[in-house]
Each structure stands twice: as structure tokens, then as C-alpha cells.
Design a protein around this motif. Structure first.
Motif, short mmCIF file in Angstrom:
data_model
loop_
_atom_site.label_atom_id
_atom_site.label_comp_id
_atom_site.label_asym_id
_atom_site.label_seq_id
_atom_site.Cartn_x
_atom_site.Cartn_y
_atom_site.Cartn_z
N GLU A 145 0.94 -1.19 -0.07
CA GLU A 145 0.02 -0.18 0.01
C GLU A 145 1.03 1.24 -0.06
N PHE A 200 1.02 4.57 2.09
CA PHE A 200 0.44 5.19 3.13
C PHE A 200 0.93 6.61 3.32
N CYS A 230 -2.12 8.17 -2.33
CA CYS A 230 -2.26 7.13 -1.14
C CYS A 230 -3.68 6.44 -0.84
N ASP A 231 -3.24 5.13 -0.43
CA ASP A 231 -4.64 4.43 0.02
C ASP A 231 -5.00 4.82 1.30
N ARG A 232 -4.11 5.06 2.33
CA ARG A 232 -4.44 5.65 3.47
C ARG A 232 -3.79 6.81 4.08
N ILE A 283 -6.62 9.26 11.26
CA ILE A 283 -6.14 8.04 10.56
C ILE A 283 -7.32 7.78 9.72
N GLY A 284 -7.08 7.25 8.31
CA GLY A 284 -8.18 6.34 7.64
C GLY A 284 -7.88 6.37 6.43
N LYS A 285 -8.77 5.65 5.72
CA LYS A 285 -8.81 5.54 4.52
C LYS A 285 -9.01 6.97 3.53
N THR A 286 -8.24 7.15 2.35
CA THR A 286 -8.24 8.19 1.74
C THR A 286 -9.54 8.64 1.46
N GLU A 309 -12.40 8.18 2.74
CA GLU A 309 -13.41 8.65 4.04
C GLU A 309 -12.74 9.94 4.49
N GLU A 348 -11.65 1.49 10.20
CA GLU A 348 -10.17 2.09 10.36
C GLU A 348 -10.07 3.36 10.61
N HIS A 349 -11.27 4.16 10.33
CA HIS A 349 -11.11 5.59 10.55
C HIS A 349 -11.09 5.92 12.15
#
Lengths: 328, 329
Positions: free
Chosen positions: B43, B45, B223-225, B237-240, B242, B311-312
Motif C-alpha cells: 500500500e 500510506f 495514497c490508500d490511507r 487516520i483513515g482510508k483516503t 473517508e 479503520e477511521h
């Protein structure tokens, strides 16, 4: 029609290098009207900063204006003597540089550096100069101005230093400010603060600004009109909304398409092949021809005339000249 | 589910400040203060924040370029601090870094060929012919040809130099690369070329990136996250998808609203003031001095981390039900 504060007509600037003379700017013409923010964009090496240096008469020693005219309120700046220049620079036209740390003198207090401009250009007493300086510092958003008056540049953060530089540029109440990448060295949140400050200046002081940047986001936020420069020429100009939503020149299109954002996630970004030709590599014809994906035969031979698209939107590209449209 | 390649647990990094007087107490700058996250294999990050927020320090801590005050870094489940000298050298092949300023990170007195050959020599990789081939192949990977072998860094443009810096990072077949502001100094058109190159290399060699940047457009594209840092701590912190579209922490909200290109005017939030001095951070939530929603509790206690979907994660009292005095819509 308003009269422009500054108008530049067919200006050429060239560099004298060891093996000959090379043209760095060609046929630059544009005007700045009162209360207007004009943006200049382009990659590094396209002549953005050189244009501003030419306007202020601070070109490098080996560069000179070959021909053309820079008129400030109907005075041709190019015919002016150095002494007259000194009068205008700082009081009528002033400049904000990219790196606040290198623009400030590390050995003088910031208060002194701001009031120096007044000392040079006005007959005010020492006390009034200090008062004016402090009120100016407050206006650019430095809250503890009295304390900061006696501090040195290294004691301030980047954002505060840039505010000092802006205060220096503003204190003599100039008609036109040239801001050369004033937010590039700053963090995003500080950048937002400084842009807000520029907007207020425009609103309350009616100062005209030439805003040089390579950041389209910043340009869109602050400018009314924008000039796109490539290899020493203005290739497209028009209102900001028009240029961003409807770019015509292949170079402008490329620049705008290559900005990454979340909507383009997963896609390959658009890139403009090659790089800006250096001074010595520039040949006749359209300087962008080598990198252009929609090149025509004529592009390498002849530099295109300016074509009016809509209102103030003009572009210099063969694609939009009459003959070319028919062959497409 | 892919496994975690790099895991950070409660990382602290303090720098000691010089004492002015002999009787002064020792003072520390808390550059990184309790940071935990993990980067999954394959990934990208993203780590964003203002200068002084500690994002580069995190990158250096992972690569063991600076030692930790507290906490642990695990690579494929193994604690990096427990590595022997030999293991450490082996491991260094797998983790690499690309710096912001290729003008400063390439030796000006050496040719491109020498710069690329050096890591191979240090790690005693293959014989002379293998190395020569490897250098050529890597140059090709980054879009340069063999005519660059005998050139010096000053003869290259910024984009080409950054390509050489990337080549020297990938030449040892690494798994994990920290890109510390790797595209920030470049023009947009060149930046797009380098971003495409990094994506292509990631696919080809299954690379994992830790992408440190202050440019949110680039991070959101790449980025993915994403993790947002403020004063040495991760605030969100979280997925791009969201985090980028609906940031929850007031700082992240302000940061993402300053992306100018797609936003309408009303939505922009201009934060007041500067980043506080990391040597003397504010009490309670570090952001309360600039936060427009600041409540009394923010000045006293540090918020705990609360979860949104999956994961957010956010560290803010506004989202901690027990603390929330006002309702947020």
C-alpha cells in the motif's frame, strides 16, 4: 475603459552570455488595471520572475531590455534615470519575494526594516514613523506588534516573517505590488492565512497585484486574470475562471490536467513530455512545438499570432488560427 | 487481507535541548509523541501535517536513522531494535528513503554511474558485470538511458535528479520506501511524471510506500490511507476516501478545506496562529489553541482515540460521547 496602472508593450529581454546574445523574453505585452490581481503561471525557467525584474528595473547585470515599453501611469520606466527609479521603487511599485528569510536583513530588527521605507520616501518624524509601522504590522495580522517591533527576523516563524515582508512592501502605500511566489515556502494553513491577507488588501486598499505562482489552486483563489507563460512568451491569457474551465493552449491544458487530485486516483496522470527548452535551445517557431501532442507542420516554422477566443481570452496557437481549423 | 509490513507502536522521540545554565533542568522537544500505526504490504500510506509536526522524524525512526526514546518498530513482526549488526545491514537493503531535495542528497563530485553502483558495492552484490547490468537496468526502470552514466548531478534537471535518487533507492530491490517530500520541489508537469513513475515501480516490484508530504492534492491522489499529524501526534487516520471527503478532526477539516482547486469559497476554514512550540506544547489537546470548537475539557485532558467506521480513527473530544457537551451535526 479604465486606464491601466502599468502597461507593457512588446517587451524583449535578452541575456548576454559568453557565446552570444540569447532572447529570454519575447514580445511580452500586458496591462494591469487599478484594483486588479493578475496572475502569472508557468514552469520554472519560463520567464515569470524575469518579467517582474524587468518591471522593477532590477534585471541581472548581463540582461537587458532590447526593445519595448513599460509604462507606469504614462511614464516610460525604461527611459528613467536610476535616481528617479529609486523614488518609484518601494513607494509606487514594490515587490514581495518568495523566501522571507533571505529577503529580510538578519542583523536589523523588523521594526527598523519596515520603517526604513518611510525614512527613505517620506519626511515623517521618527515618532510618526514608528506609529505608522506598528499600525501597519497590526494590519498585516501581527497581533503583538509593539513587542515584535524590536525583535529580529530569526525570532519569528515563517508565516510571521512573510507578514513582515508584506508590511515592508505595503507601508509606502504602493499602487502595484509584485508578489513572486509569496506563499510557496509556507505551510498550507499559513498559506491560507496569507492569501486571506492579500484578499483583504485588495478589498480595502485597492492595491493592484501581480501574483506569480506555479500553484493553480492559489491562482484561482486570488487572481482576476491570468497570463500563462512558456519559454519567455505569453501563450495564453484571460480571466481565471475562463482559463481554468476552458483552457485553449495545449500547454495550459497540459498544466491543468497534470495536477493530481483525489478524483484522478488510480489513473495515470497526464504529463507533458520533455522539458522547457533552455535559452540556447530555443529555435524559431512555436517554442512548445517539440512537446505538443497536437502539433501542425507550420508550428516549427512560425510563431502564431494572437487569437481572440472570447472577450479578454486570447491564445497564441496555430490550432485556433483560421487556416489551421480548416485543415483539421 | 494483506499483512502489516511495518508496525509502529507508541513511538516517542524526544530531542534534548541545550541547557543555557548549569542549574537549568533538562528540556526536551517532543518531536514525536505516542504515534502508532501500521503500513500494509503493497500500500501507499500518506503522512501529512505542517512543518514541525514530526512527520519526517517518523520516517527517520522507521529507518533507524535516529534512535527511539520509547516504543517499538516492527518489520514483518520482528522488533527492529533486536536485530544484530549483521541482520541490520541485511534489513537496510529492504528499506530505503528518497529525500525532498535531490540537489542535496546526491554527491556532487560523483557521476550517476558511481552513485548507483555504490550501494551494490557496499552490500557486496554480485560481480562487476552483474553490477553494471543492474545499474543499466535500474536506469531504464526510472526512464533514463546509459548516456546518463557519466554525468554529474549538476548537469541534470530537477526531475532527472529525482529519478536518479529513486534509482539509487530501488537498486537493492527494497520492499519498503519512505518518500519524504519527494515531489514537493518539482514543477507540476514534472511532479506528474515522477508520481506516475513511482506508481509504475510500485506495481512492478510490489513496493510499499510511506509517503510524507504537505501537499494534500498529491497525497489524496497517491495514497490508500492517510494519517494526519499535529505536534508529534496522529490526530486522525483513515482510508483516503473517508478522510479526504469527510475529515472529522477540526485540524484535518481545516487542512483539507485549504485544498483550493475544487472547493467553493464558503467551505474554506482559515486557522489562526502558528504551530505552537514543540518544546512547550499546550496542555490537554495540542490543537486547542487554534481550534474553533475548543471546550473546557480540551484545555485539561488529552482526548482518547475514538473509532468511526472500521479503520477511521480520530483523537478529539468532540467525538467522545462522554465528553461531548455540544452536539455536532
Amino acid at each position: 475603459m479604465q486606464t491601466p496602472i502599468l502597461s507593457i508593450e512588446n517587451m524583449d529581454v535578452s541575456f548576454q552570455l559568453s557565446d552570444g546574445k540569447y532572447k529570454a523574453l519575447e514580445d511580452i505585452s500586458f496591462s494591469v488595471f487599478p484594483d486588479e490581481v493578475v496572475g502569472i503561471v508557468g514552469e520554472s525557467g519560463c520567464g515569470k520572475s524575469l518579467t517582474s525584474q524587468a518591471i522593477l528595473g532590477i534585471l541581472p547585470k548581463n540582461a537587458q531590455v532590447d526593445h519595448g515599453e513599460i509604462a507606469y501611469k504614462n511614464n516610460n520606466l525604461l527611459e528613467m534615470k536610476e535616481n528617479d527609479w529609486q523614488e518609484i521603487r518601494g513607494s509606487a511599485l514594490s515587490m514581495i519575494f518568495q523566501e522571507p528569510m533571505t529577503a529580510l536583513n538578519p542583523l536589523l530588527t523588523v521594526g527598523k526594516q519596515i520603517s526604513e521605507v518611510l525614512k527613505k520616501h517620506t519626511n515623517l518624524s521618527k515618532k510618526t514613523r514608528k506609529q505608522k509601522t506598528i499600525s501597519m504590522m497590526k494590519e498585516v495580522g501581527l497581533s503583538r506588534a509593539e513587542e515584535l517591533y524590536n525583535s529580529y527576523p530569526h525570532q519569528l516563524s515563517g508565516g510571521m516573517q512573510q507578514r513582515i515582508v508584506i508590511a515592508i512592501a505595503l507601508i509606502a502605500e504602493p499602487d502595484l505590488i509584485i508578489a513572486d511566489e509569496p506563499t510557496t515556502a509556507l505551510d498550507v494553513t499559513i498559506q491560507a492565512q496569507i492569501l486571506e491577507l492579500f484578499r483583504k488588501l485588495k478589498q480595502y486598499r485597492k492595491t493592484s497585484i501581480i501574483f506569480i505562482s506555479h500553484d493553480w489552486g492559489v491562482i484561482r483563489h486570488i487572481c482576476d486574470r491570468v497570463l500563462v507563460m512558456y519559454a519567455g512568451r505569453i501563450v495564453e491569457q484571460g480571466s481565471v475562471t475562463e482559463i481554468i474551465s476552458n483552457p485553449k493552449h495545449p500547454y495550459t491544458k497540459g498544466l491543468i490536467q497534470s495536477i493530481p487530485d483525489h478524483q484522478k486516483k488510480g489513473e495515470e496522470l497526464y504529463t507533458i513530455a520533455g522539458k522547457v527548452p533552455s535559452l540556447k535551445e530555443r529555435k524559431g517557431g512555436c517554442p512548445f512545438a517539440d512537446r505538443c501532442s497536437s502539433r501542425l507542420d507550420i508550428c516549427k516554422q512560425q510563431f502564431p499570432e494572437s487569437v481572440v477566443m472570447e472577450g479578454t481570452h486570447t491564445v497564441k496557437c496555430h490550432l485556433y488560427l483560421k487556416g489551421a481549423v480548416e485543415t483539421l | 487481507m494483506t499483512e502489516a509490513l511495518v508496525e509502529l507502536e507508541n513511538i516517542h522521540k524526544y530531542y534534548k535541548q541545550r541547557r543555557r545554565k548549569l542549574t537549568d533542568k533538562n528540556k526536551y522537544v517532543k518531536a514525536v509523541h505516542g504515534v502508532s500505526f501500521s503500513v500494509k504490504e503493497g500500500e501507499s500510506f500518506g503522512l501529512v501535517g505542517e512543518s514541525g509536526s514530526g512527520k519526517s522524524t517518523v520516517g527517520q525512526v522507521i529507518l533507524q536513522l535516529t534512535d527511539l526514546t520509547q516504543g517499538s518498530v516492527r518489520y514483518r513482526g520482528k522488533d527492529v531494535a533486536s536485530f544484530t549488526k549483521r541482520n541490520l545491514k541485511d534489513w537496510r537493503k529492504k528499506v530505503q528513503i528518497v529525500f525532498q531535495d535531490p540537489y542535496a542528497s546526491l554527491n556532487p563530485k560523483k557521476t550517476v554511474g558511481w552513485i548507483l553502483n555504490e550501494p551494490l558495492t557496499i552490500h557486496k552484490m554480485g560481480d562487476k558485470y552483474y553490477r553494471k547490468n543492474k545499474v543499466l537496468q535500474t536506469l531504464e526502470d526510472v526512464g533514463l538511458d546509459d548516456s546518463y552514466l557519466n554525468r554529474y548531478p549538476h548537469e541534470l534537471s530537477g526531475g532527472q535528479r529525482q529519478r536518479v535518487a529513486i534509482a539509487s533507492a530501488i537498486i537493492l530491490n527494497p520492499e519498503f520506501i519512505v518518500i519524504d517530500e519527494g515531489v514537493s520541489a518539482l514543477d507540476v508537469s514534472v511532479q506528474a511524471q515522477i508520481l506516475n513513475l513511482l506508481k509504475r515501480l510500485q506495481k512492478k516490484y510490489n513496493l510499499t510506500y510511506l509517503f510524507i508530504s504537505h501537499d494534500l492534492n498529491v497525497v489524496q491522489y497517491f495514497c490508500d490511507r492517510i494519517a494526519v499529524m499535529y505536534l508529534g501526534e496522529i490526530v486522525e487516520i483513515g482510508k483516503t476516501e473517508e478522510l479526504g471527503t469527510s475529515p472529522r478532526h477540526p485540524y484535518a477539516e481545516a487542512l483539507f478545506s485549504s485544498i483550493l482547486l475544487h472547493d467553493e469559497e464558503e467551505k474554506r476554514i482559515v486557522l489562526e496562529g502558528d504551530l505552537p512550540n514543540p518544546a512547550d506544547p499546550p496542555s490537554g489537546c495540542p490543537f486547542h489553541t487554534r481550534c474553533k470548537y475548543a471546550m473546557n475539557v480540551c484545555r485539561v485532558t488529552k482526548p482518547t482515540t475514538s473509532f468511526f467506521s472500521g479503520e477511521h480513527k480520530v483523537s478529539c473530544h468532540l467525538y467522545n460521547e462522554k465528553d461531548t457537551v455540544r452536539n455536532i451535526t
